[in-house]
Design a protein around this motif. Structure first.
Motif, PDB file in Angstrom:
ATOM      1  N   THR A   3      -7.697  -3.133  -1.135  1.00 26.02           N
ATOM      2  CA  THR A   3      -8.797  -3.763  -0.387  1.00 26.02           C
ATOM      3  C   THR A   3      -8.496  -4.940   0.772  1.00 26.02           C
ATOM      4  N   THR A   4      -8.546  -5.525   1.481  1.00 24.26           N
ATOM      5  CA  THR A   4      -8.309  -6.650   2.217  1.00 24.26           C
ATOM      6  C   THR A   4      -8.686  -8.086   1.234  1.00 24.26           C
ATOM      7  N   ASP A  44      -8.848  -8.308  -2.055  1.00 18.39           N
ATOM      8  CA  ASP A  44      -7.676  -8.223  -3.033  1.00 18.39           C
ATOM      9  C   ASP A  44      -6.949  -8.499  -2.706  1.00 18.39           C
ATOM     10  N   ASP A  49      -5.165   3.595  -5.674  1.00 24.06           N
ATOM     11  CA  ASP A  49      -5.279   3.050  -4.195  1.00 24.06           C
ATOM     12  C   ASP A  49      -4.999   2.254  -3.319  1.00 24.06           C
ATOM     13  N   GLU A  50      -5.587   2.375  -2.453  1.00 29.70           N
ATOM     14  CA  GLU A  50      -5.369   1.068  -1.730  1.00 29.70           C
ATOM     15  C   GLU A  50      -5.824  -0.051  -1.785  1.00 29.70           C
ATOM     16  N   ASN A  74       0.810  -0.954  -0.205  1.00 26.08           N
ATOM     17  CA  ASN A  74       0.357   0.254   0.319  1.00 26.08           C
ATOM     18  C   ASN A  74       0.980   0.742   0.071  1.00 26.08           C
TER      19      ASN A  74
END
Lengths: 436, 249
Positions: free
Chosen positions: B116-117, B119, B113-114, B104
């Motif tokens: 998602t968990t 992903d 973008d960071e 990240n």
């Protein structure tokens, strides 16, 4: 009767004498309590404020640090709006404002069976438990509290009660005052309880809070106890916790300190019954010109007990951390297992960490050890994180959080641990912003 | 992709790199071999931007930019990855936490973008299975108690997740038995791509049996003194470094 006269009194000591003289008749208590106050104040006057030749206080010279003392509490204050540092953590709340328990501000739900009373009531009744756990302590700050204590809270967890909901004693100071709070916590045999102690106050006020908490833990009880010192940035915090634990108890205690200008958190734990286990943990985070002192005495008076002590301190900017820890093993305390470790992490070249671990062993069949380390963030590890793209502040936050987490998680309570780790992360997130 | 020009670097006033010239075109795998003390590891640290090394002359052109003055975390986000010879143990930082922070941080630095968990978890799962990195390892503190082989597999896992443009493998074969060497090499080979360059630093030829380079460079006394094809590694294996041990003329 003639004690050796101390010729030079500091201005602070003079003020305290005047305050005591003016307040002695209105302080709460039975005639026996009033007499004990006189004795305690005489003890204080004899010793004076602790100074650098007072061995247990050698790194926290209160005589030099306390130039003046603010006035004693004279009126009842409204509760100021202070952010709840533990918002989200489920617990009952006993609110103590300026050294007096305030039932109307408290929430006692979910702790049925627990008795909560204002300590002032017990003082008026002359309850003999008050002062028992501190009777053998030779400490001027404790004597001062014994002379000037106004109240606090008395908590009784009856034998066998399993209280799942945490009980917070929320200490709030409202302004430029000196407060002398006394709490009395009694946990019966076979009971279990989780106690939280929080300490907060206004950011811009040089108030002085002197809190003494006495606790007795009965046989086979299981206790988690966590203290959070988040006093205002200009404050002086003098906290004393004295506890004795019975046989086969499991007692875990954590002190997290990050507030106050000058703070001292002293813990005295005595094993009163065999086969008990105690864990004592600490996490200190200071910056600016803060001075934070942790003092610990663990008294192994009986055989077959184990204690683990792990204290971590992070010092940034020009701050000072202190750890003085002592394990006493008395002649009868065979098969004692005691291990004490303290570790300091210096984030700035101007920060200091003073450490004095001690073991005093009079029994021959024991396993005891102590260790102390002090250092900076490991540059090799830091580079490893940077080389993966993690920014320097984030890498340092990761490493400092991990450093502190070992002590915080030692408490063995996930909900409290998570809340305290969040406070540690907040402190790190504000690095460099509160330099004084 | 990577062009090193007349690179001089010293540590504590002692010059270790004495004019390195090297070009690694995009998509190629180059090996650097050389005797102990020739400056191979120093070169890898200097490329990654480690503190304590003074670059006194020369340039490191990566993707058209001279990165000599660039901070290590910025180089990483730009696509430079160093697989460490001795990956560090970090008590208290879970491997998973570290991987997520790294991924990240790089995405953030590139304006993405960071993850998602879910992903993130999907990517880790896919990459870790190929490298025999277990869920249990991912939960443990980073590299703490890992065997030599586990540490190296963990390095390649990081490389797979971070998808660098330039991967520098510093003595990746050291401390590996034959089986571990095969797993790690397969992991590296799977990451060979027309968009990715690799610089494989090794003392021994055996790694190059598994990761076959496009070119082999010999380093000695802080310089590249010879360049050839993969057969050069075999020659070095047969004859040793005796010819290269001296100071450069």
């Amino acid at each position: 009767m003639n004690a050796e006269p101390r010729i030079l009194r500091t201005q602070a000591e003079d003020t305290l004498a005047l305050e005591f003289a003016a307040a002695r008749t209105r302080l709460p208590g039975s005639p026996s309590v009033a007499a004990a106050r006189e004795v305690a104040f005489a003890d204080f006057q004899k010793a004076g404020l602790p100074h650098r030749r007072t061995e247990p206080w050698r790194y926290t010279d209160l005589r030099a640090l306390l130039r003046t003392v603010p006035p004693l509490v004279s009126e009842r204050a409204e509760l100021p709006a202070i952010v709840d540092p533990l918002a989200g953590l489920d617990r009952a709340r006993l609110v103590v404002v300026d050294g007096a328990y305030r039932p109307e501000l408290s929430d006692l739900s979910g702790i049925d069976g627990v008795t909560v009373r204002p300590l002032a009531e017990l003082l008026r009744e002359g309850d003999e438990r008050i002062g028992r756990e501190i009777a053998t302590l030779d400490d001027a700050v404790v004597s001062l509290n014994a002379a000037l204590m106004t109240g606090g809270v008395a908590i009784d967890v009856p034998a066998g009660a399993k209280i799942a909901r945490a009980i917070e004693i929320a200490h709030v100071t409202t302004g430029l005052l000196q407060t002398h709070t006394r709490n009395l916590v009694t946990i019966g045999a076979d009971a279990s309880a989780r106690i939280l102690e929080t300490h907060v106050g206004p950011a811009d006020s040089a108030y002085q809070a002197n809190i003494v908490t006495e606790a007795t833990v009965g046989d086979r009880a299981k206790v988690i106890w966590a203290k959070l010192q988040l006093e205002g940035a200009a404050a002086v915090h003098l906290g004393t916790f004295s506890v004795s634990i019975g046989e086969e108890t499991e007692f875990d205690h954590l002190t997290l300190m990050t507030g106050a200008s000058i703070s001292r958190s002293q813990t005295f734990l005595a094993f009163a019954g065999e086969n008990a286990r105690a864990g004592l943990f600490g996490a200190t985070m200071v910056r600016g010109k803060q001075h934070a002192d942790i003092a610990l005495t663990v008294d192994h008076a009986v055989p077959n007990c184990a204690s683990r002590e792990l204290f971590k301190a992070v010092m940034d900017e020009r701050s000072e951390g202190v750890f003085q820890g002592r394990i006493n093993v008395r002649p009868a305390a065979q098969k004692t297992d005691g291990r004490m470790m303290t570790q300091g992490l210096l984030l700035s070249e101007d920060a200091s960490f003073f450490v004095k671990p001690e073991l005093e062993i009079f029994a021959d069949d024991v396993q005891c050890a102590h260790g102390a380390t002090s250092g900076e963030i490991d540059e090799d590890i830091l580079f490893y994180l940077l080389s993966r793209g993690i920014s320097r502040p984030e890498a340092e936050t990761l490493l400092v959080t991990a450093f502190l987490a070992e002590a915080i998680e030692g408490l063995g309570d996930e909900a409290i641990g998570d809340a305290f780790e969040a406070i540690a992360r907040d402190w790190l997130a504000n690095r460099g912003q509160e330099a004084k | 992709m990577l062009e090193i020009k007349n690179l001089h670097a010293s540590i504590d006033g002692k010059e270790i790199l004495r004019g390195v010239d090297l070009v690694v075109p995009t998509g190629e795998v180059h090996a650097i071999m050389g005797p102990n003390g020739s400056g191979k590891s120093t070169l890898s640290y200097v490329l990654a931007g480690r503190d304590g090394y003074d670059v006194t002359d020369g340039e490191i052109i990566f993707d058209g930019e001279n990165i000599v003055e660039t901070a290590p975390e910025e180089r990483a986000s730009a696509g430079v990855f160093l697989a460490f010879q001795y990956p560090l143990e970090i008590p208290g930082v879970a491997t998973m936490t570290f991987l997520k922070a790294a991924l990240n941080a790089q995405r953030k630095a590139r304006g993405e973008d960071e993850l998602t968990t879910p992903d993130f978890m999907r990517r880790v799962k896919a990459a870790s299975e190929k490298l025999n990195v277990t869920q249990e390892m991912l939960r443990r503190p980073l590299n703490v108690g890992f065997s030599g082989g586990e540490k190296k597999r963990n390095e390649i896992l990081q490389m797979a997740l971070l998808e660098p443009k330039l991967a520098i493998l510093d003595e990746t074969d050291s401390g590996l038995d034959i089986d571990a060497l095969r797993v790690v090499s397969e992991g590296v080979n799977a990451l060979r791509s027309p968009d990715r360059s690799m610089l494989v630093i090794t003392h021994y030829q055996r790694l190059l049996d598994h990761i076959v380079p496009d070119k082999v460079h010999v380093m000695s006394a802080g310089r590249i003194v010879r360049t050839g094809g993969p057969e050069l590694a075999l020659e070095l294996e047969a004859k040793g470094y005796a010819d290269y041990a001296g100071e450069p003329a």
